[in-house]
Scaffold this active site. Structure first.
Site: not given
Length: 308
Positions: A42-44, A47
């Site tokens: 979920f975490c950019p 990512h």
């Protein structure tokens, strides 16, 4: 863009994060199987690092553990099984190293007095039994070269750099406003507590999108600076892929959408997702969406339609 400093203490104390660097000349030397990466899909910010890990062909050299997208709660991000055997979540994994229930347990293994945030990404050194780094911008930079010695000589992965010398000045220039106004800007707008703060936060977001649209168009693609994939593509992608899906509705960055108002960014985004290995493989829409909403109707919407 944060430049890593090998002279900086790896961890200055309970109030500090970790700033280690993997390089042949450092305490943390490149070795296959020595390091483990903790992420959340979920975490950019996580990512960014996972994407570079895949682009550099380090999938088998650095394994990952994936926290659940929700709920965060008072104890922070959890692994499946934290609340019993029925506590499962598709796409997440157990803590493959220690069997921890919560990510904070990993942090406390490295510093029992740690007082900072229990964030992802986290790179763990199995050999030294400690955290190497938990700063995504630092890892984004040195992941590109730090493990080259364990990659086949002459391979595309070993030769890949996202910070080439002839583009460094431009990358540095663009990354300043890109990270400030787009990557961080969506959070400033989304977490604003009053109208004035919201307006102060949301306008720079769309100013950054306007600049990005013009920049990609000027350089004729397929990447932000033209023919070469750079750090700017990584930084922009991690936010852009989440924009219409999450930030428009849940962060109220709703002055426009990428699909409806930014045709050049939309084409750039589609090309990365569908045609460049690593981008689609590291993008998990279920985790991205359910991090902010577990409403069944919302989480079941077909996200790939946004990329057609």
């Amino acid at each position: 863009m944060t430049e890593y400093d090998q002279a900086k203490p790896v961890h200055a104390g309970p109030e500090d994060g970790w700033h280690g660097v993997v390089t042949p000349s450092s305490h943390f030397k490149p070795e296959s199987g020595r390091y483990h990466l903790y992420i959340g899909y979920f975490c950019p910010f996580a990512h960014r690092v996972n994407l570079v890990r895949v682009l550099k062909g380090l999938d088998s050299a650095i394994d990952i553990s994936v926290v659940k997208a929700y709920p965060k709660g008072e104890k922070g991000w959890s692994f499946p099984g934290a609340n019993g055997p029925d506590d499962t979540y598709e796409g997440s994994t157990p803590d493959k190293l220690f069997g921890s229930k919560y990510l904070h347990e990993v942090y406390f293994r490295a510093d029992k007095n740690y007082k900072g945030k229990y964030s992802v990404p986290v790179l763990w050194d199995i050999k030294e039994d400690t955290i190497v780094n938990n700063e995504s911008l630092e890892m984004l930079r040195w992941f590109q070269t730090g493990f080259n010695d364990i990659l086949p000589e002459g391979s595309p992965e070993r030769n890949l750099t996202l910070y080439p010398e002839h583009l460094r000045a431009k990358i540095d220039e663009v990354s300043k406003w890109l990270t400030r106004d787009l990557n961080s800007g969506v959070y400033k707008a989304g977490f604003a507590r009053d109208q004035a703060s919201y307006e102060k936060g949301v306008i720079p977001v769309f100013s950054a999108l306007n600049q990005l649209e013009q920049l990609i168009h000027k350089n004729s693609g397929p990447y932000v600076l033209g023919k070469e994939l750079t750090e700017l593509d990584i930084l922009a992608y991690a936010t852009a892929i989440r924009f219409d899906v999450v930030y428009v509705q849940h962060f109220k960055c709703n002055l426009g959408t990428i699909r409806g108002n930014y045709p050049v960014i939309h084409e750039w985004l589609k090309n990365l997702y569908w045609n460049v290995k690593g981008f689609r493989e590291t993008t998990n829409f279920k985790h991205i969406k359910e991090n902010v909403s577990t409403d069944p109707d919302y989480s079941k919407q077909e996200d790939r339609e946004l990329l057609t």
